[in-house]
Enzyme design. Structure first.
Site, PDB file in Angstrom:
ATOM      1  N   LYS A   1       0.974  -1.158  -0.160  1.00 21.90           N
ATOM      2  CA  LYS A   1       0.031  -0.188   0.214  1.00 21.90           C
ATOM      3  C   LYS A   1       1.236   1.205  -0.121  1.00 21.90           C
ATOM      4  O   LYS A   1       2.028   1.661   0.560  1.00 21.90           O
ATOM      5  CB  LYS A   1      -0.438  -0.254   0.989  1.00 21.90           C
ATOM      6  CG  LYS A   1      -1.876   0.976   1.142  1.00 21.90           C
ATOM      7  CD  LYS A   1      -2.918   0.959   2.642  1.00 21.90           C
ATOM      8  CE  LYS A   1      -3.581   1.683   2.734  1.00 21.90           C
ATOM      9  NZ  LYS A   1      -4.845   1.334   4.225  1.00 21.90           N
TER      10      LYS A   1
ATOM     11  N   SER B   1      -9.301   1.339   3.948  1.00 17.68           N
ATOM     12  CA  SER B   1      -8.369   2.334   2.475  1.00 17.68           C
ATOM     13  C   SER B   1      -7.532   1.326   1.851  1.00 17.68           C
ATOM     14  O   SER B   1      -7.204   1.636   0.873  1.00 17.68           O
ATOM     15  CB  SER B   1      -7.946   3.075   3.065  1.00 17.68           C
ATOM     16  OG  SER B   1      -7.141   2.378   4.308  1.00 17.68           O
TER      17      SER B   1
ATOM     18  N   SER C   1     -10.267  -1.191   7.486  1.00 13.46           N
ATOM     19  CA  SER C   1      -8.485  -1.371   6.323  1.00 13.46           C
ATOM     20  C   SER C   1      -8.081  -2.016   5.444  1.00 13.46           C
ATOM     21  O   SER C   1      -7.761  -1.999   4.330  1.00 13.46           O
ATOM     22  CB  SER C   1      -7.773  -0.044   5.867  1.00 13.46           C
ATOM     23  OG  SER C   1      -8.901   1.261   6.081  1.00 13.46           O
TER      24      SER C   1
END
Length: 466
Positions: free
Chosen positions: A81, A156, A180
């Site tokens: 990420k 997320s 997330s």
């Protein structure tokens, strides 16, 4: 070998490398080709490190040929990420408001993966500051769900979920402060683990923030944990190092006491298809000899609003630290959250913090009688790709089942448990007592093997005819 190279698990790849049946170079090239096929449709990647990945693959190939692999993930493609820092690369945090500057060093998990020989093929997308359980970002093009590009990936760790489902290699790391990792895992039909707080060192550390893998199999997540759970002194909130047999996944569920958290308070209902899939999952455990008991919703609106107010104030503080011209570039939902926080008094902000502590206490107390608690990950199916939540008057419902376990610091995972009539994935959350990360992996692996729900993975659209 009955799978394409990009779809092979990390467990299988290391076996093939050891037997000299595959080269990391051809595997990385297959992953890069797959990214090229999918990216115009789903936009899961922030950066693709094609040349660096191929160079690293050649070095891994030489080590395997010499019989000297440098670690358990040598030659295995991974993505990170984009808020997981990699040296020399900017970390925009999903927001156009962020000043782009090269990261001075690898974050702990990135460093541990490289030490284990993993090959970082690129960085995946996220919404502004990781604020949403959805994909829209002011910096990245919209990330879309490979199962249906008109639907959301969740957030997320939006790009990580999409990358795992699309076949961008076997291991993808995300971060989780309220769901997330688990929400994208649920929406994208993959496995995702939120470890106990502090189990995986994070930098910069923060309350409730953890880092965990998204993978197509539980065994690959366990292999990733074996690498990334190693210590790093930069995380002053991390747990003491512990010798955990991460890949020992066998577990007998007979006699386990499992709580079923399925009915929320507050006058709203879980989507019927999600409800049915989680109830069916509970029956799988019961039929195998576990004792499954309903658990009443222990959260209150005051607790959930405390959490919301705390994080909106974080948005306000973050934007206030920027020049106004930069702050204005943040997504509208960030600026709206900051405006909401502006109406809070100092006393209300402190009350928000105390209500978070109440949520933590209530979560531990409600779940302590059980070996594990199962629930939906998300109470809704994947919603529209460009939406920031599932809509309506209850924006807090999207993280209703996930956020409590961040505050209680307990491990929790999303494992696929069904598919909607429209072919959209549904995830089952399995939460354990604090520190029982291995137990959550074991129960998830048992369920994965008992149900074998995996359908064919989504495929990219065919290229236009020439």
């Amino acid at each position: 070998m009955n799978q394409p190279l990009y779809a092979l698990s990390a467990v299988d790849l290391t076996r093939y490398y050891r037997q000299r049946e595959l080269s990391p170079v051809e595997v990385v090239q297959a992953v890069l080709d797959r990214i090229g096929q999918w990216e115009p449709t789903i936009g899961a990647m922030y950066l693709v490190h094609a040349q660096q990945a191929l160079d690293a693959a050649r070095a891994a190939e030489a080590r395997w040929l010499a019989g000297t692999p440098c670690g358990a993930l040598d030659g295995v493609p991974v993505t990170l990420k984009e808020n997981i820092a990699t040296q020399g690369m900017p970390t925009p945090l999903g927001s156009a408001a962020t000043v782009l500057a090269p990261a001075p060093a690898d974050a702990p998990a990135a460093a541990r993966l490289r030490e284990a020989g993993a090959i970082v093929v690129g960085k995946t997308t996220m919404p502004d500051f990781g604020f949403l359980g959805a994909a829209p970002s002011s910096f990245h093009p919209l990330t879309r769900n490979p199962w249906n590009p008109e639907r959301n990936t969740g957030g997320s760790s939006s790009g990580a979920g999409a990358a795992a489902a699309a076949g961008y290699g076997p291991i993808h790391l995300g971060t989780d402060i309220g769901g997330s990792v688990r929400i994208p895992a649920s929406f994208c039909g993959v496995f995702g683990l939120k470890p106990s707080h502090g189990r995986v060192p994070v930098y910069p550390p923060a309350a409730a923030r953890v880092l965990g893998p998204l993978t197509r199999t539980v065994a690959d997540a366990a292999l990733a944990m074996q690498a990334i759970a190693r210590p790093d002194a930069r995380d002053y909130m991390s747990l003491p190092p512990q010798d955990i047999g991460w890949t020992s996944l066998a577990r007998d569920v007979r006699g386990l006491r499992i709580g079923l958290w399925l009915e929320p308070t507050g006058g709203w209902q879980v989507d019927p298809e999600v409800h049915a899939a989680v109830l069916a999952a509970a029956q799988v455990f019961e039929q195998a000899g576990a004792v499954v008991e309903p658990v009443r919703d222990w959260t209150t609106m005051d607790m959930r609003m405390g959490l919301a107010h705390f994080f909106t104030m974080r948005c306000r503080v973050d934007l206030a630290a920027m020049p106004p011209e930069r702050a204005s570039l943040a997504a509208g939902y960030i600026r709206k959250a900051a405006d909401i926080a502006g109406a809070l008094t100092p006393e209300q902000t402190f009350q928000a913090f105390t209500r978070i502590q109440q949520l933590r206490e209530a979560t531990v107390a409600a779940t302590q009688p059980y070996d594990f608690v199962i629930s939906p990950v998300s109470p809704v199916l994947p919603f529209a790709a460009d939406a920031i939540n599932s809509g309506g008057d209850l924006p807090l419902k999207d993280s209703h089942f996930s956020a409590a376990f961040n505050q209680s610091e307990q491990p929790a995972a999303s494992v696929p448990c069904g598919v909607s009539r429209d072919g959209l994935p549904i995830g089952l959350q399995i939460a354990g007592r604090r520190f029982d990360d291995l137990g959550v992996l074991q129960l998830s692996h048992w369920f994965e093997q008992a149900t074998k729900l995996r359908s064919p993975w989504p495929e990219p659209p065919a290229p236009p005819a020439q």
